[in-house]
Design a protein around this motif. Sequence first.
Motif, short mmCIF file in Angstrom:
data_model
loop_
_atom_site.label_atom_id
_atom_site.label_comp_id
_atom_site.label_asym_id
_atom_site.label_seq_id
_atom_site.Cartn_x
_atom_site.Cartn_y
_atom_site.Cartn_z
N LEU A 350 0.85 -1.19 0.00
CA LEU A 350 0.00 0.00 0.00
C LEU A 350 0.88 1.24 0.00
O LEU A 350 1.90 1.28 0.69
CB LEU A 350 -0.91 0.01 1.23
N ALA A 351 0.49 2.25 -0.77
CA ALA A 351 1.30 3.47 -0.87
C ALA A 351 0.41 4.67 -1.10
O ALA A 351 -0.66 4.58 -1.70
CB ALA A 351 2.31 3.33 -2.03
N GLY A 352 0.88 5.81 -0.62
CA GLY A 352 0.15 7.05 -0.82
C GLY A 352 -0.86 7.31 0.28
O GLY A 352 -0.70 6.89 1.42
N GLU A 353 -1.93 8.01 -0.07
CA GLU A 353 -2.89 8.46 0.92
C GLU A 353 -3.58 7.33 1.68
O GLU A 353 -4.09 7.54 2.77
CB GLU A 353 -3.96 9.34 0.25
N VAL A 354 -3.59 6.12 1.12
CA VAL A 354 -4.24 5.02 1.83
C VAL A 354 -3.51 4.67 3.13
O VAL A 354 -4.08 4.05 4.03
CB VAL A 354 -4.35 3.75 0.94
N THR A 355 -2.24 5.07 3.26
CA THR A 355 -1.51 4.83 4.50
C THR A 355 -1.49 6.07 5.39
O THR A 355 -0.88 6.06 6.46
CB THR A 355 -0.05 4.42 4.21
N ALA A 363 3.68 10.47 -1.09
CA ALA A 363 3.04 9.39 -1.84
C ALA A 363 4.00 8.78 -2.86
O ALA A 363 4.07 7.56 -3.00
CB ALA A 363 1.78 9.92 -2.55
N ALA A 364 4.74 9.63 -3.57
CA ALA A 364 5.68 9.13 -4.57
C ALA A 364 6.80 8.32 -3.92
O ALA A 364 7.22 7.27 -4.44
CB ALA A 364 6.26 10.28 -5.38
N ALA A 365 7.29 8.78 -2.77
CA ALA A 365 8.35 8.04 -2.08
C ALA A 365 7.85 6.68 -1.63
O ALA A 365 8.55 5.66 -1.79
CB ALA A 365 8.85 8.86 -0.88
N GLU A 366 6.64 6.63 -1.08
CA GLU A 366 6.08 5.35 -0.68
C GLU A 366 5.84 4.45 -1.89
O GLU A 366 6.04 3.23 -1.82
CB GLU A 366 4.78 5.57 0.07
N GLY A 367 5.41 5.05 -2.99
CA GLY A 367 5.20 4.27 -4.21
C GLY A 367 6.48 3.63 -4.70
O GLY A 367 6.49 2.46 -5.10
N ARG A 368 7.57 4.39 -4.70
CA ARG A 368 8.86 3.84 -5.14
C ARG A 368 9.27 2.66 -4.27
O ARG A 368 9.75 1.64 -4.76
CB ARG A 368 9.93 4.93 -5.11
N LEU A 369 9.11 2.82 -2.98
CA LEU A 369 9.50 1.76 -2.06
C LEU A 369 8.64 0.52 -2.28
O LEU A 369 9.15 -0.61 -2.33
CB LEU A 369 9.37 2.26 -0.62
N ALA A 370 7.33 0.72 -2.44
CA ALA A 370 6.43 -0.41 -2.67
C ALA A 370 6.74 -1.11 -3.98
O ALA A 370 6.78 -2.35 -4.05
CB ALA A 370 4.98 0.08 -2.66
N GLY A 371 6.97 -0.33 -5.04
CA GLY A 371 7.26 -0.92 -6.34
C GLY A 371 8.55 -1.72 -6.34
O GLY A 371 8.62 -2.82 -6.89
N ALA A 372 9.58 -1.17 -5.71
CA ALA A 372 10.87 -1.86 -5.67
C ALA A 372 10.78 -3.14 -4.84
O ALA A 372 11.33 -4.18 -5.24
CB ALA A 372 11.94 -0.93 -5.09
N GLN A 373 10.10 -3.08 -3.72
CA GLN A 373 10.01 -4.25 -2.86
C GLN A 373 9.16 -5.35 -3.50
O GLN A 373 9.50 -6.53 -3.45
CB GLN A 373 9.42 -3.87 -1.50
#
Length: 519
Positions: A350-355, A363-373
């Motif tokens: 989960l990434a962005g406003e949902v967290t 949101a973009a930082a969380e998205g990068r982390l989620a995508g990479a993991q």
Amino acid sequence: MSVPTVDLVIIGAGPAGLAAAEAALHELAAEPRFVSTRRSAGAGQRGDGSGPRIVVIDSADQPGGQFWRHRTETAGTDDGRLHHGWDDYLALRAGFDAGIAAGIIDYRPATSVWMVEAPPDRTRAGFTVCTTPSHGPTASEPGDRSPVLHARRLIIATGGYDRQLPIPGWDLPGVMAAGGIQGFAKQNGMLPGSRFVIAGTGPFLLPVAANITDLGGDVAAVLESSSLTGWLAHAHRAAGVPAKALEGAEYAWAFLRHRIPYRTRTVVTEILGDGRVEAVTTARIDRLGAVVPGTEATLENIDAVGLGWGFTPQLELPVALGARTRVDVDGSLVAVVDESQRSSVPGLFLAGEVTGVGGAVLAAAEGRLAGAQAAAEITGASPDDRTAAHPRAFDRTATRRTIARHRAFAEAMHRAHPVPPGWTDRLTPETIVCRCEEVPAATIAEASTTLEADDARAQKNMTRAGMGWCQGRECGFAVTCLATGAPDRAESSSLHASLAQTMKRPVAQPVPLSTFFDL
């Protein structure tokens, strides 16, 4: 019907979703197995089935989400003047388009996900994702696109929407969510009115007013319910993100240049009009939310009102999968993740406003982390060795520091701009709370006191509040507050349970009956 299996599905193409796609693309492209499979199979093909593939699903017609909503691309290029971080969007978009052109990313715009399912035992990753056109008549999928997908990993980055509080007269035509006004302006390059009042709480009111004046509209006043002195106790957290101060200075200059009145500890007490908005009454409030006698005033010749009290994360899909949630400091329901954006459900990120609501950079930082993991789990690669082995890979440690700084700023913002106490005291018995079903405050109060309807689900059963087209997205927070007591008085467990009920929807989005025939 044959259901294809893909490696990664990303739901949402806003800042978090685009960043997740970019990071996953880089991680997967760095794997020799992926490169060899792509060369042998050709772009867009899975070959022997071992090659990764990313599917990005979004309900809008073009990428960007609400934050980067922009002019229809078929009509020309958006110059970005109504946007912050537009260069960041263009960079993410370039990588996204390159992934589509290479056949690695399968982008499905104007598509809604109406149901997701995980394996019954919940011990292994894997999801069934059911889609339908987000608007317009149901059309057959082009090529081999199936409306149902199996995904080995799933990233949900569905963002959020404006949180609303009822005000006497807010059901008049001309009253919109503040974000609705901004979205209309960004997408159409025009305004849904000429003379506006923007009211609520939080920094988001500033860009909405600035966008209005940029397009030639008149802002009679911006009414902030909080006092800006609320930032003082959290200044050390705000200092961690100096770019926010610069952004605030830009808005301050815009307000001075356009002579926009900015009034703190001031609220709209009633919206007036015969058939549509014509005026608003305002008043100052004290620190307990009570109206200060003698401060009432009326703003005349108003034809549009924008209201915004923060944002509500869009959690229908994570809740449907059983993801763990909590109540954030702003009173909204958010999903719980670990330091790699993993949820409590195996394989679900989960990434962005949902967290938790915190802005586009977070949101973009969380998205990068989620995508990479997620990509690392797909390939079986060790994420700890990725940065050293592949110079193009981003630094996870630095990304986590960015997330921590912006999360701290978001907490400071929420505490400085809370939902004001006392808002329920300004409702009249006739004030409409649920606009879809036209349920007034008196009906909700009566159900709560005489029928023990002390949560959102019971209120829906007894009063039909939340039963309409939006399914409680607009009124769910307010109904919960009225049924359980305002957030500052409610027991945290009852507040959490009621908010979670507003997100429990087996069918997450409106769908035509024909959708069920294809299952």
